[in-house]
Design a protein around this motif. Sequence first.
Motif, PDB file in Angstrom:
ATOM      1  N   ALA A  78      95.567  27.707  32.513  1.00 27.07           N
ATOM      2  CA  ALA A  78      96.158  29.032  32.701  1.00 27.07           C
ATOM      3  C   ALA A  78      97.165  28.998  33.827  1.00 27.07           C
ATOM      4  O   ALA A  78      97.066  28.200  34.753  1.00 27.07           O
ATOM      5  N   PRO A  79      98.182  29.868  33.783  1.00 30.19           N
ATOM      6  CA  PRO A  79      99.163  29.907  34.857  1.00 30.19           C
ATOM      7  C   PRO A  79      98.542  30.405  36.137  1.00 30.19           C
ATOM      8  O   PRO A  79      97.500  31.055  36.137  1.00 30.19           O
ATOM      9  N   LEU A 118     107.875  37.622  24.854  1.00 32.08           N
ATOM     10  CA  LEU A 118     109.223  37.310  24.394  1.00 32.08           C
ATOM     11  C   LEU A 118     110.089  38.563  24.350  1.00 32.08           C
ATOM     12  O   LEU A 118     111.245  38.548  24.795  1.00 32.08           O
ATOM     13  N   ASP A 119     109.545  39.661  23.826  1.00 34.54           N
ATOM     14  CA  ASP A 119     110.305  40.911  23.792  1.00 34.54           C
ATOM     15  C   ASP A 119     110.671  41.368  25.202  1.00 34.54           C
ATOM     16  O   ASP A 119     111.776  41.863  25.448  1.00 34.54           O
ATOM     17  N   THR A 120     109.730  41.212  26.128  1.00 39.00           N
ATOM     18  CA  THR A 120     110.002  41.595  27.511  1.00 39.00           C
ATOM     19  C   THR A 120     111.127  40.747  28.085  1.00 39.00           C
ATOM     20  O   THR A 120     112.050  41.264  28.736  1.00 39.00           O
ATOM     21  N   ALA A 121     111.061  39.433  27.855  1.00 39.81           N
ATOM     22  CA  ALA A 121     112.084  38.537  28.389  1.00 39.81           C
ATOM     23  C   ALA A 121     113.455  38.840  27.805  1.00 39.81           C
ATOM     24  O   ALA A 121     114.464  38.901  28.529  1.00 39.81           O
ATOM     25  N   THR A 169     105.209  41.183  35.097  1.00 39.66           N
ATOM     26  CA  THR A 169     104.418  40.221  35.860  1.00 39.66           C
ATOM     27  C   THR A 169     104.281  38.913  35.094  1.00 39.66           C
ATOM     28  O   THR A 169     104.291  37.823  35.684  1.00 39.66           O
ATOM     29  N   ARG A 170     104.170  39.012  33.769  1.00 39.09           N
ATOM     30  CA  ARG A 170     104.042  37.800  32.966  1.00 39.09           C
ATOM     31  C   ARG A 170     105.277  36.912  33.110  1.00 39.09           C
ATOM     32  O   ARG A 170     105.170  35.679  33.144  1.00 39.09           O
ATOM     33  N   GLY A 189      96.761  38.838  31.784  1.00 37.19           N
ATOM     34  CA  GLY A 189      96.699  39.857  32.814  1.00 37.19           C
ATOM     35  C   GLY A 189      98.056  40.337  33.268  1.00 37.19           C
ATOM     36  O   GLY A 189      99.066  39.721  33.055  1.00 37.19           O
ATOM     37  N   GLY A 190      98.062  41.495  33.936  1.00 40.67           N
ATOM     38  CA  GLY A 190      99.273  42.017  34.507  1.00 40.67           C
ATOM     39  C   GLY A 190     100.149  42.704  33.485  1.00 40.67           C
ATOM     40  O   GLY A 190      99.911  42.657  32.288  1.00 40.67           O
TER      41      GLY A 190
END
Length: 447
Positions: free
Chosen positions: A4-5, A188-191, A50-51, A45-46
């Motif tokens: 996990a990151p 992906l949509d957020t980015a 935040t991701r 999370g977040g």
Amino acid sequence: MTTAPPAHPSTGPLAAVPAPAVPGPAVSPGTAAGPAAASARPAAGGGPWTRLVRLTGLGFLPLALLARLPMAMVTVGTLTLATAVTGSYAAGGLAAGAVGIGAAAGGPLAGALADRAGQRPVLLVLALLHAVSTALLLAAAHVPLGPGGPALPAVVAAALLVGATCPPVGPLVRVRWRALAGPDRRTLDTALSYESTADELTFVLGPALVGLLASLVAPWLPFVLSALLVLLLVPAFALHPSGRAVAGPARAAAGPRAPMSARERVLVLLPVLGMVAMGTFFGALQNGLAAFGGRFGLESAAGLLYAVLGLSSAAAALSVAWWPQRLRPGARWVGSAAAMAGLSLLLLAPATVPAMVVALLVAGIPVGPVMVTIFTVGGDAARPERQGTVMTLLAGGVVLGTALGAALAGSLAELAGPDGAFAAAIGAAAAMVLVSGASALLTRSRR
């Protein structure tokens, strides 16, 4: 599966970006791009923003934003410089057009090379070549080659090189996001919504910065700043650990690429045509606003009016991150394009500048979502090993369309005033609806 990151961005992007592994089985179109995609997983999370930070580290977002600023500066900068040294608006327009042609041709070539060799070497070479091209343009503009001053052919040729060598940071950032997000469509949509907003910001900030520096100091200063930004920020972007997610050499080691079928080519071509329509809308709108401002003696206010559209467009682009996931990209494109075509009719109504400001704010609302969605649809249609090529083709489509729209609307504005130019913008929006519908039908029949 990768681990996990990190829970905090301060631990750095290294832990969040998996190193390229030995390529696995071929990935079908529409899946996540790159060798990292096989091990990619949603950032846990977040909120959606935040991701993004967890995937890349906090410094990546401002770095990628500022590294694309030179592309937003060079076209207007060339127009200003060439006009100043020749005393001709026509010469300035010709040189600025050469920048656009160079960018439309050089961007896809750089994307194709990045797909094969990786982004890092391509970006590092382009940063150096762009600095040299900028120096050639400044020399061509300031070194008299005859009694009449600078030679216009030399200025235009140098401007073509400046456009062709400008690093296509924006499209290549999107390639990285597709690989980093993996199967997580929300991320992906957020980015991609963030990237469209970043593009809007740079193409408002870039021309404003050029105008400020050129008017306060000299027309050559924006080019010096642009070259410095390229030499400092583009290598930093090229060397950023997020680049590990798009390992061109690893893909090349997998063997020769299978040829695209006719169906795949059409699926990629339709989003590119959508971007050409979008650029045509932009170019026609710019000319229409210049003609509209001319009615009130405010020709120079066209840029400010155009920025109003960018404000609502950028805000709406950000909102895509919260749109329901059940709304598929194809349907989202059709709906947003239809709204764009319908609301563009508002451009014909205003008789005063305040009324035009309101019309532009409303008409700009669907523009950002359309841009976000076309990049999504184009990336879904492209094979992983061709993501760089397709993303730069999409960006080049906007540049090409803007030139076409400006030329068409300029003639119509001469004949019918601003409404003639606005009619060209409305026609481009209507063409977008047709292209989006064809893409949605073809994508649906593929399932």
